[in-house]
Motif scaffolding. Structure first.
Motif, PDB file in Angstrom:
ATOM      1  N   UNK A  83     -41.193  66.534   3.834  1.00 17.58           N
ATOM      2  CA  UNK A  83     -41.532  67.845   3.264  1.00 17.58           C
ATOM      3  C   UNK A  83     -42.039  67.675   1.837  1.00 17.58           C
ATOM      4  N   UNK A  84     -41.405  66.781   1.074  1.00 19.25           N
ATOM      5  CA  UNK A  84     -41.854  66.523  -0.303  1.00 19.25           C
ATOM      6  C   UNK A  84     -43.299  66.038  -0.312  1.00 19.25           C
ATOM      7  N   UNK A  85     -43.615  65.072   0.544  1.00 23.51           N
ATOM      8  CA  UNK A  85     -44.970  64.528   0.579  1.00 23.51           C
ATOM      9  C   UNK A  85     -45.985  65.600   0.969  1.00 23.51           C
ATOM     10  N   UNK A  86     -45.627  66.423   1.957  1.00 21.89           N
ATOM     11  CA  UNK A  86     -46.550  67.468   2.400  1.00 21.89           C
ATOM     12  C   UNK A  86     -46.747  68.503   1.294  1.00 21.89           C
ATOM     13  N   UNK A  87     -45.667  68.846   0.600  1.00 22.00           N
ATOM     14  CA  UNK A  87     -45.758  69.830  -0.483  1.00 22.00           C
ATOM     15  C   UNK A  87     -46.637  69.328  -1.618  1.00 22.00           C
ATOM     16  N   UNK A 116     -31.403  70.786   0.246  1.00 28.77           N
ATOM     17  CA  UNK A 116     -32.045  69.481   0.421  1.00 28.77           C
ATOM     18  C   UNK A 116     -33.529  69.515   0.065  1.00 28.77           C
ATOM     19  N   UNK A 117     -34.125  70.707   0.106  1.00 26.92           N
ATOM     20  CA  UNK A 117     -35.575  70.784  -0.109  1.00 26.92           C
ATOM     21  C   UNK A 117     -35.964  71.704  -1.264  1.00 26.92           C
ATOM     22  N   UNK A 118     -35.040  72.491  -1.791  1.00 34.16           N
ATOM     23  CA  UNK A 118     -35.399  73.468  -2.829  1.00 34.16           C
ATOM     24  C   UNK A 118     -36.085  72.820  -4.034  1.00 34.16           C
ATOM     25  N   UNK A 119     -35.518  71.737  -4.542  1.00 37.96           N
ATOM     26  CA  UNK A 119     -36.085  71.117  -5.748  1.00 37.96           C
ATOM     27  C   UNK A 119     -37.424  70.445  -5.473  1.00 37.96           C
TER      28      UNK A 119
END
Length: 522
Positions: A83-87, A116-119
């Motif tokens: 998700x981080x990479x996609x964001x 886990x994904x908010x930041x």
């Protein structure tokens, strides 16, 4: 492979235009060729009817190919990192969707959490769904935009998951997902067209020549645009929401049902949820969640509303295909179908239960007795089989994914993928039905092995039986003169290899409407 019981095997076939004109031995077929005939010599490789998929969310699959892919994320760290990479490649403010995550792959089967994904996604609202489509994870920004707080009550037919302190985890189940999904901006036509092109490319690669789709109206408009341009390379049988059955009836009255490429067919509704989300409806509570035995879906709340819609749509001559997964949901739906047929009178309906995963032993014969088609997706069996026993115990799994029992009872069993919930590749479905080897490798002789089927039975469920399930057996599903030239060539003969090798089989050629639309090599 002819596909009919009259001539199950043949040496060669001939195509003229978009139709098969002859199937038989090589000398007879070669006598039909002329100087312009293209001859494909396949050296004994298996030729068979194109795969028909009985249950897809076709455009959702296309959008998934365009979005973040979490299907094989092995743990929470990999889940968050993807998700981080996609964001990092997504413009600020744009929603991040897709997903197809499976928490049962992770140690302990813990559900993901918004923390886990908010930041990692402060600039983008996120809503990524579980692979079964019955729950999703929203980040805090998405929850805020949707107006969901710790004080928001659970909607009928849904659950807003909270932790022990009553705080939102970000996980929403079934009807609770709607609150977020309804505020996600609708993609424009160009993005829909891109999703369709991606989905068709995937279908061509795996020899899928027809799909029986679960079709929102926006998806139907996309298919119609492509059909008008002559761009379709897969035939689509559409099933729109039962709640809007009058819209489908009015469309068909004004424009007709469609053509050989695109047709409005049945209607789809939900009776319950899914096993993975503990929302499939059972008679007894879940073994690992004894405080619940599942939920009725919003479509079935109240149940008499669903019954009235079924009666009205059936009276109008439209086919009903209803989602039921838990044993109580399947029992209730068989009762409802019986009531509809009794009230509206005899006709060739071909009722369908979509998924029909968990059945009581006494309900299995009712499918054939009431001419109800069990529309099943065998890949779910080897996926769910990794953890289903902890959900429903040793006794209930004995009639789980009861492929063989349904066939033995005379039901006309139908197979598909449920893509994008599961992979589109039908060879994985054949492998699953024949071997029942779970994805974790812990059941080499098969999970609930007495429900295995033969290769031939599985292929029939993916071809001629699926054609029947959509009233299209006169057009497709077998290689017979006069039928559409939709066929595929596999790189190995499924009848001559060990069953465990089926999953490694590839498609060499996909031919639709007499045209080669995919070949594995130049």
């Amino acid at each position: 492979m002819d596909g009919s019981t009259r001539l199950p095997w043949a040496e060669a076939l001939a195509i003229q235009g978009n139709k098969l004109i002859a199937v038989g031995n090589s000398p007879t077929i070669l006598s039909l060729k002329n100087p312009s005939t293209r001859v494909l010599r396949l050296n004994g490789r298996l030729v068979m009817p194109g795969f028909i998929d009985n249950h897809t969310h076709f455009l959702s699959g296309g959008f998934q190919l365009l979005g973040v892919d979490l299907r094989d994320a092995r743990n929470e760290t990999e889940f968050a990192d993807r998700i981080r990479q996609f964001a990092s490649q997504t413009p600020r403010g744009r929603w991040i969707t897709g997903g197809a995550w499976d928490h049962e792959r992770w140690f302990g089967g813990r559900l993901p959490h918004r923390h886990q994904i908010d930041s990692l996604t402060q600039d983008n609202p996120v809503f990524v769904t579980r692979l079964d489509g019955h729950m999703g994870l929203a980040n805090s920004l998405a929850l805020s935009l949707a107006g969901i707080t710790r004080k928001t009550p659970d909607p009928p037919g849904g659950v807003i998951v909270r932790d022990d302190a009553g705080e939102l985890t970000g996980v929403l189940k079934d009807a609770a997902m709607d609150v977020v999904q309804q505020i996600i901006p609708e993609p424009d036509d160009d993005l829909y067209d891109q999703a369709l092109n991606a989905a068709m490319q995937e279908a061509r690669r795996w020899g899928v020549t027809s799909v029986q789709d679960i079709t929102p109206w926006k998806a139907f408009e996309t298919y119609r645009r492509a059909n008008q341009r002559g761009d379709l390379t897969v035939r689509i049988y559409c099933r729109t929401p039962l709640a809007g059955w009058k819209k489908q009836l009015d469309w068909m009255a004004q424009h007709g049902a469609g053509d050989e490429w695109l047709r409005l067919g049945g209607l789809k509704a939900f009776l319950d949820g899914s096993l993975g989300s503990t929302t499939a409806l059972f008679f007894e509570p879940y073994t690992d969640a004894p405080d619940t035995h599942g939920l009725l879906a919003p479509d079935a709340i109240p149940l008499d509303k669903l019954h009235r819609r079924m009666l009205s749509a059936d009276r109008a001559g439209l086919q009903l295909s209803i989602h039921a997964i838990g044993d109580q949901a399947n029992h209730m739906l068989l009762d409802l179908f019986e009531q509809v047929a009794k009230i509206n009178g005899s006709r060739n309906r071909r009722f369908r239960i979509e998924h029909a995963q968990h059945l009581r032993r006494e309900d299995i014969p009712r499918f054939a007795q009431r001419e109800v088609i069990p529309s099943m997706q065998p890949y779910h069996c080897i996926d769910d089989g990794r953890w289903a026993e902890k959900r429903i115990g040793t006794q209930r799994i004995q009639t789980t994914y009861a492929f063989r029992s349904l066939l033995d009872a005379g039901a006309r069993l139908s197979f598909g993928s449920d893509w994008n919930v599961a992979p589109l590749n039908p060879l994985l479905g054949v492998y699953a039905a024949v071997t029942r080897r779970t994805l974790d490798g812990k059941n080499p002789e098969g999970w609930v092995p007495h429900e295995k089927v033969s290769v031939e039975q599985a292929l029939r469920c993916y071809t001629v039986n699926n054609a029947y399930a959509a009233f299209e057996e006169h057009l497709k599903g077998s290689l017979e003169a006069g039928k559409l030239a939709d066929l595929i060539v596999l790189d190995r003969d499924l009848f001559r290899i060990p069953p465990e090798a089926i999953a490694q089989t590839g498609v060499l050629f996909t031919i639709v409407d007499g045209r080669v639309v995919y070949q594995a090599y130049p």
